[in-house]
Scaffold this active site. Structure first.
Site, mmCIF file in Angstrom:
data_model
loop_
_atom_site.group_PDB
_atom_site.id
_atom_site.type_symbol
_atom_site.label_atom_id
_atom_site.label_comp_id
_atom_site.label_asym_id
_atom_site.label_seq_id
_atom_site.Cartn_x
_atom_site.Cartn_y
_atom_site.Cartn_z
ATOM 1 N N PRO A 149 0.788 -1.242 0.000
ATOM 2 C CA PRO A 149 0.000 0.000 0.000
ATOM 3 C C PRO A 149 0.817 1.288 0.000
ATOM 4 O O PRO A 149 0.267 2.358 0.256
ATOM 5 C CB PRO A 149 -0.790 -0.133 1.311
ATOM 6 N N GLU A 150 2.107 1.214 -0.295
ATOM 7 C CA GLU A 150 2.953 2.407 -0.202
ATOM 8 C C GLU A 150 2.429 3.575 -1.022
ATOM 9 O O GLU A 150 2.561 4.741 -0.617
ATOM 10 C CB GLU A 150 4.383 2.062 -0.651
#
Length: 275
Positions: A149-150
């Protein structure tokens, strides 16, 4: 069977390491932070992997996280933003070097010389996803959740790109990185980056069974074969076949190969020496 070793913590309790017979277990021990990676976790993982590599009794390494909630939730963003090795704000070059330690952990896993199993009981996110997929095999609870999810916080999962594209189709890896979406255990199984999904209550039994199976094999054949597997990953076909041909001849010269063939002909279990 060798006696179990007591748990030890190479990094102030943030990483635990113990051995039961031929199986070493390395545990990220920050359950209150979903086992997020701090400086201590990453250096502790490297120290624990070095211990396992140097221990001739260790034949398999199981990597997991403490508690029921998470395998590893990725980097501790608070620690990354303000704490270097000494707890003070690092300079640019120190921060750059710190962020690269995860690559060292991946290399340690790939060059361990012994098979590795990720035991994923819950969240495996961002760097935690990369850590799981850097292991040879991944056994997941049906409660496990995976994601990169960066992008949702304005970052990109650079360091985990290699283990991701080694574990699934490149376009699928890119889709996960672009969207930042979470994948449940069943979808992870369909994509193919987990080895096996089991009911949560059966996770430990499944991991123990797999570890025992791997530990029962010839250490020499496993070490050489695993090294060859990773060694030919990026080779052209002709170069890879030449390398594998040489490895086949080399493996046939080991004591374990001679013992395995003799035991087969004599219809008895082999007695491996790892030589």
């Amino acid at each position: 069977m060798p006696e179990s070793s007591p748990p030890v913590a190479p990094a102030g309790g943030e990483v635990l390491h113990d051995r039961d017979g031929g199986v070493a277990r390395i545990t990220i021990n920050r359950p209150e932070r979903r086992n997020a990676m701090s400086w201590g976790v990453m250096t502790g993982l490297r120290e624990a992997l070095a211990l396992a590599k140097a221990d001739p009794e260790v034949r398999v390494v199981v990597l997991t996280g403490a508690g029921e909630e998470a395998f590893c939730a990725g980097a501790d963003l608070g620690a990354m933003g303000g704490a270097g090795h000494g707890g003070e704000g690092p300079g640019f070059l120190e921060s750059h070097a710190w962020r690269g330690i995860l690559a060292g952990v991946f290399q340690d896993l790939w060059h361990l010389g012994k098979p590795t199993i990720a035991r994923v009981q819950g969240w495996a996110m961002a760097g935690g996803l990369g850590l799981a997929l850097a292991c040879d095999l991944v056994v997941a609870s049906d409660r496990a959740r995976f994601g990169a999810p960066e992008v949702n916080v304005g970052l990109w999962p650079y360091m985990i790109t290699v283990p991701l594209v080694r574990s699934m189709a490149p376009k699928k890896a890119l889709e996960l990185m672009l969207t930042g979406r979470t994948v449940d255990a069943d979808e992870a199984d369909r994509i193919g980056f987990v080895t096996r999904v089991v009911p949560h209550d059966g996770l430990d039994d499944a991991v123990d069974e797999l570890a025992a199976t791997l530990a029962s094999k010839s250490p020499a054949a496993v070490s050489l074969g695993r090294e060859a597997f990773y060694g030919v990953w990026d080779m052209a076909a002709g170069e890879a076949l030449a390398h594998l041909h040489a490895m086949l001849t080399l493996t046939n010269q080991t004591e374990d190969a001679a013992e395995g063939i003799t035991a087969f002909l004599e219809k008895r279990p082999p007695r491996w020496t790892g030589r």
